[in-house]
Enzyme design. Structure first.
Site, short mmCIF file in Angstrom:
data_model
loop_
_atom_site.label_atom_id
_atom_site.label_comp_id
_atom_site.label_asym_id
_atom_site.label_seq_id
_atom_site.Cartn_x
_atom_site.Cartn_y
_atom_site.Cartn_z
N ARG A 61 0.87 -1.11 0.00
CA ARG A 61 -0.02 -0.15 0.05
C ARG A 61 0.74 1.13 0.04
NH1 ARG A 61 -5.08 -1.10 4.19
NH2 ARG A 61 -5.94 -2.82 3.42
N ASP A 63 1.12 5.57 0.18
CA ASP A 63 0.50 6.40 0.80
C ASP A 63 0.23 7.74 -0.30
OD1 ASP A 63 0.64 5.47 3.33
OD2 ASP A 63 2.71 6.45 3.88
N TYR A 124 12.00 0.09 -3.74
CA TYR A 124 11.81 1.63 -3.76
C TYR A 124 12.92 2.65 -4.31
CZ TYR A 124 7.06 1.04 -1.51
OH TYR A 124 5.81 0.76 -1.07
N ARG A 213 10.44 6.97 3.93
CA ARG A 213 10.48 8.32 4.03
C ARG A 213 11.50 8.82 5.26
NH1 ARG A 213 4.48 9.43 3.26
NH2 ARG A 213 5.06 11.64 3.70
#
Length: 285
Positions: A61, A63, A124, A213
């Site tokens: 999932r 954001d 990522y 992040r």
């Protein structure tokens, strides 16, 4: 926990990508907010002329504002629906979906496949520039501007202390009942020779909420000289959130790829990933 497909249904794997700028994340939400899951499920229902919505399960999932180039999901469709529409489903979805989300492949999944629990890693990329002039306007939705010069070597030195299996509670937004133990397989940064954009590659077996992040936020503090290269490792060891660790903005983050084992190992990985993890006690093994 069983994950067998119900009789009369077929599990379909979807490979997709999206620009997250105008989405409130992947997962459906109350209140009519636009989400990737909601958009694709609505399109599937429309193009297959189905009365019910068939729910998607996703590898990871994302954001609000986060992008994906190599996202993977699955959906269980009635066998007769799949048989009737599979030949033209990809093209029909392309005509129905908005241009900021694309489904690139649809195929019947092998036995034991679960887009979320069968995955062995997610990769990522986070992109940032320290160009004093800012971000190329054509890349502004995908690259963060950091207005201090960044030392990539110092950031890579700091990143090495974070690799391996750890409790990443200091870098995660806590969720009730969810573990924060993860295996960080890769964390490295490279500055582009032509454009100067720094790309951080972050790969792990899974990520907890805000983990990528937060890690990038800590490394940026090292890169611009506000903290030493040993600081992110000390934060990790402390095991609690540090107010100096900033969760950087989402638009620089893209889910690039999801890795799966060989077909014959899917079911075993599916089962393994559902087990709650713990770290060995001190002094053990």
């Amino acid at each position: 926990m069983s994950d067998e497909v119900e009789p009369g249904f077929v599990r379909v794997r979807l490979d997709l990508s999206y620009d997250g700028s105008e989405f409130s994340g992947w997962a459906k939400q109350a209140g009519g907010r636009r989400t990737v899951q909601g958009e694709i499920e609505d399109a599937l229902r429309t193009v297959t002329r189905s009365r019910e919505t068939y729910e998607l399960t996703v590898a990871g999932r994302t954001d609000a504002g986060v992008h994906a180039r190599g996202q993977v999901a699955h959906v269980d469709l009635p066998r007769e629906v799949w048989a009737e529409h599979k030949a033209k489903l990809l093209k029909r979805l392309a005509g129905r979906l908005s241009r900021d989300v694309r489904v690139w492949a649809l195929r019947e999944a092998p036995d034991g496949f679960n887009a979320r629990f069968s995955a062995v890693w997610r990769r990522y990329a986070y992109r940032v520039t320290d160009n004093p002039g800012g971000v190329d306007p054509l890349l502004r939705g995908h690259v963060l501007w950091h207005d201090w010069p960044l030392d990539v070597d110092a950031m890579n030195e700091a990143a090495r202390a974070l690799l391996g299996e750890h409790d990443f509670a200091a870098y995660c937004k806590k969720r009730e009942g969810a573990t924060t133990i993860r295996t960080l397989q890769e964390l490295s940064l490279v500055r582009g020779a032509d454009d100067g954009i720094i790309t951080a590659t972050v790969r792990a077996d899974a990520f907890c909420h805000n983990m990528v992040r937060s890690l990038i936020g800590a490394l940026l503090f090292v890169g611009d000289g506000h903290r030493g290269a040993d600081w992110p490792g000390k934060v990790l060891a402390a095991g609690v959130r540090d107010s100096a660790v900033h969760v950087v903005r989402p638009h620089g983050l893209t889910l690039e790829e999801v890795g799966y084992p060989a077909d014959e190992l899917l079911a075993a990985r599916n089962k393994e990933a559902r087990n709650r993890r713990s770290l060995p006690a001190a002094g053990c093994c």
